[in-house]
Design an enzyme around this catalytic site. Structure first.
Site, PDB file in Angstrom:
ATOM      1  CE  LYS A   4      25.727  18.759  24.893  1.00  0.00           C
ATOM      2  NZ  LYS A   4      26.953  17.952  24.929  1.00  0.00           N
ATOM      3  CD  GLU A  55      21.768  23.424  32.725  1.00  0.00           C
ATOM      4  OE1 GLU A  55      22.585  24.351  32.930  1.00  0.00           O
ATOM      5  OE2 GLU A  55      22.094  22.347  32.205  1.00  0.00           O
ATOM      6  CG  HIS A  71      29.505  30.480  24.442  1.00  0.00           C
ATOM      7  ND1 HIS A  71      29.409  30.467  25.816  1.00  0.00           N
ATOM      8  CD2 HIS A  71      28.396  31.105  23.992  1.00  0.00           C
ATOM      9  CE1 HIS A  71      28.276  31.046  26.157  1.00  0.00           C
ATOM     10  NE2 HIS A  71      27.653  31.451  25.083  1.00  0.00           N
ATOM     11  NE  ARG A 115      36.129  18.913  21.491  1.00  0.00           N
ATOM     12  CZ  ARG A 115      35.112  19.547  22.053  1.00  0.00           C
ATOM     13  NH1 ARG A 115      33.911  19.016  22.013  1.00  0.00           N
ATOM     14  NH2 ARG A 115      35.298  20.676  22.682  1.00  0.00           N
TER      15      ARG A 115
HETATM   16  C1  MV4 Z   1      25.714  27.767  32.126  1.00  0.00           C
HETATM   17  C2  MV4 Z   1      26.132  28.960  32.734  1.00  0.00           C
HETATM   18  C3  MV4 Z   1      25.465  29.360  33.869  1.00  0.00           C
HETATM   19  N1  MV4 Z   1      24.456  28.607  34.367  1.00  0.00           N
HETATM   20  N2  MV4 Z   1      24.724  27.052  32.671  1.00  0.00           N
HETATM   21  C4  MV4 Z   1      28.539  28.094  28.291  1.00  0.00           C
HETATM   22  C5  MV4 Z   1      28.991  27.053  27.355  1.00  0.00           C
HETATM   23  C6  MV4 Z   1      28.301  25.790  27.712  1.00  0.00           C
HETATM   24  N3  MV4 Z   1      29.242  24.733  27.936  1.00  0.00           N
HETATM   25  C7  MV4 Z   1      27.512  26.103  28.942  1.00  0.00           C
HETATM   26  N4  MV4 Z   1      27.808  27.458  29.313  1.00  0.00           N
HETATM   27  C8  MV4 Z   1      27.312  27.994  30.453  1.00  0.00           C
HETATM   28  N5  MV4 Z   1      26.302  27.309  31.014  1.00  0.00           N
HETATM   29  C9  MV4 Z   1      24.117  27.477  33.767  1.00  0.00           C
HETATM   30  N6  MV4 Z   1      23.109  26.746  34.281  1.00  0.00           N
HETATM   31  C10 MV4 Z   1      27.175  29.658  32.178  1.00  0.00           C
HETATM   32  C11 MV4 Z   1      27.783  29.183  31.040  1.00  0.00           C
HETATM   33  C12 MV4 Z   1      28.873  29.943  30.531  1.00  0.00           C
HETATM   34  C13 MV4 Z   1      28.694  31.233  30.020  1.00  0.00           C
HETATM   35  C14 MV4 Z   1      27.445  31.819  29.909  1.00  0.00           C
HETATM   36  C15 MV4 Z   1      27.293  33.096  29.407  1.00  0.00           C
HETATM   37  C16 MV4 Z   1      28.421  33.808  28.976  1.00  0.00           C
HETATM   38  C17 MV4 Z   1      29.676  33.235  29.040  1.00  0.00           C
HETATM   39  C18 MV4 Z   1      29.826  31.945  29.565  1.00  0.00           C
HETATM   40  C19 MV4 Z   1      31.087  31.391  29.641  1.00  0.00           C
HETATM   41  C20 MV4 Z   1      31.232  30.132  30.167  1.00  0.00           C
HETATM   42  C21 MV4 Z   1      30.119  29.422  30.606  1.00  0.00           C
END
Ligand code: MV4
Length: 503
Positions: A119, A203, A238, A295
């Protein structure tokens, strides 16, 4: 260079293996299934032209064994490997091994997988581009005190994320500087355990965002198009549960802007094949690149239904070196599609996986309904693999009608033997926040409580039937144990390769 693929080994199981085999049949391509010991009688094995036993019960000794998969491909004379999703699909070393064995890997080149798999490398690559990134570091951080200063500079709350991660693994939210050190250590440990790589980066934590991802296709001649977005905000741990296309919050202008950013991400890593670019969208309609999944994704059917494309077919054509048969301006989304994932999980009990035999799997049908499943009646949902039973997808001309159709389909659906997320999907389809389109990634924690589940008559009957059947089958299993030794499996030769005779 056009290299026709005649036989594909599908290095996966369940619904995605079945999905890939179906397209291969339509294209006149022969298929080889692989299976672990417990998948001997699985649907993907029955559907393929040939099947190779990998041996082993756990993933590590079957679907994750690159040596066994390559040996199976060699033995059956396959000329390509489709990895599906999960397992080895985003493993650059596996893609490399496949190519070095003289086979076609149906997916991007190992270099693209490697670039996007890390990442921080991805963030570094895009930091000079027009693609907006969530504020944060482009390098991993190692010294706790230094990291804490950086976090303060970004401004709390922050997220500590695993560099090798994705999908939320190893991620920690930190609201208070006093909790930073502990969170960073926890994130590093989880990353080390999950990926064998403890590097983390920071982040800014964006609160209440929507998770919106763009499907892209890129051919080996440098053409890249996007196939619009999927709204994936309804998730827990997630794990996505409900997805839809298009998103009800994107304006045509924002769709175009985000689509352009998505194609730029694909170009930046010389992408080839089908891929997904994930963004977060905040309340002010600002979007931020999160990561690229290299993918085909579980939720790809909603994109297929609004574009009329077969994404597996496109993947195969691209892998053969064919140019895309259309340009961006040829693509127009039509109608609305929703996907509900049916998991063997108990929504009444914190979505804990429920294992056992699926005695009966009665799927809905009729106009605008698609069910992708690898389940057959009597199949066991085990602890070894993902507990997803199927994906139910509905399409109609607009969102309101796609929801009405999903409600009808959910009513028709019944599974007995295990608890499923079906009642939860009914809850979502009837929830005012979902219906209005005003929800974000906190939907489940904001709105869901088990006592709000309204089990329909059919769901109640199915639930009672499940209990009764479990009792009967528990009893039968006890007496079954005595018969097992004398039971043979004549359909498989001891050599392990099973050629199905047709006609
Ligand atoms: C985040 C975020 C908020 N701020 N990054 C979750 C899975 C991965 N693909 C990245 N994710 C997130 N990244 C920043 N800078 C929120 C998520 C996020 C999430 C976080 C906490 C609880 C549930 C979530 C569901 C979708 C995405």
């Amino acid at each position: 260079m056009i290299r026709k693929i005649k036989k594909i080994l599908v290095a996966n199981r369940g619904e995605i293996a079945v999905r890939i085999i179906r397209t291969c049949k339509e294209l006149g391509i022969e298929t080889v299934a692989v299976f672990s010991e417990t998948d001997r009688t699985a649907l993907h094995v029955r559907m393929a032209d040939e099947a190779v036993a990998l041996g082993g019960i756990k993933s590590a000794e079957s679907y994750l064994s690159s040596e066994k998969l390559l040996a199976a491909a060699k033995r059956t004379n396959a000329d390509a490997i489709h990895p599906g999703y999960g397992f080895l699909s985003e493993n650059a070393t596996f893609a490399e091994k496949v190519q070095n064995a003289g086979l076609v890997f149906i997916g991007p080149d190992p270099e693209s997988i490697r670039l996007m798999g890390d990442k921080t490398t991805a963030r570094k690559l895009l930091s000079g581009s027009r693609v907006p990134l969530a504020p944060g570091t482009t390098d991993s951080v190692s010294d706790v005190n230094e990291a804490k200063k950086i976090a303060a500079g970004i401004g709390f709350p922050v997220l500590v994320k695993a560099s090798a991660g994705g999908g939320g693994k190893g991620m920690r939210i930190v609201h208070d500087p006093a909790d930073f050190e502990q969170a960073m250590t926890a994130s590093q440990n989880e990353a080390q355990n999950a990926f064998g790589d403890s590097r983390v980066y920071i982040e800014k934590y964006l609160e209440g965002p929507r998770h919106i991802e763009f499907q892209i296709l890129a051919d080996s001649h440098g053409e890249v198009v996007h196939l619009f977005e999927r709204e994936c905000s309804i998730q827990r741990r997630h794990q996505k549960v409900v997805e839809e296309a298009p998103s009800s919050v994107l304006t045509p202008a924002l769709r175009e802007e985000m689509g352009l950013a998505a194609t730029e991400v694909a170009r930046s890593c010389k992408y080839k094949g089908a891929g997904t670019v994930e963004f977060l969208l905040d309340r002010h309609n600002r979007f931020y690149f999160l990561e690229m999944n290299t993918r085909l994704q579980v939720e790809h059917p909603v994109t297929e239904l609004i574009t009329g494309l077969d994404l597996v077919r496109e993947q195969i054509r691209i892998a053969e070196g064919e140019p895309l048969g259309f340009s961006q301006s040829d693509l127009k989304p039509y109608g609305h599609a929703i996907e509900c994932r049916v998991y063997a999980e108990d929504p009444m009990n914190q979505f804990l996986p429920d294992t056992g035999k699926v005695h009966l799997h009665r799927i809905p049908s009729g106009p605008g309904i698609r069910v992708d499943s690898g389940i057959v009646d009597g199949m066991e949902v085990s602890v070894h693999f993902d507990p997803m039973i199927s994906k139910l997808i509905t399409w109609d001309v607009n969102r309101e009608r796609a929801i009405a159709r999903m409600r009808r389909a959910l009513e028709e659906y019944s599974v007995s033997g295990v608890q499923t997320t079906l009642p939860f999907c009914q809850f979502v389809m009837n929830h005012p926040a979902f219906i209005s389109g005003k929800f974000d990634t906190h939907f489940i924690s904001d709105f869901f409580r088990p006592d709000l589940l309204m089990l329909s008559d059919s769901a109640l009957i199915s639930s009672l039937a499940t209990g009764a059947l479990n009792a009967v089958h528990w009893y039968e299993r006890e007496s079954d144990a005595l018969k097992v030794q004398s039971r043979s499996t004549p359909e498989f030769s001891s050599a392990g390769v099973w050629k199905i005779r047709r006609k």
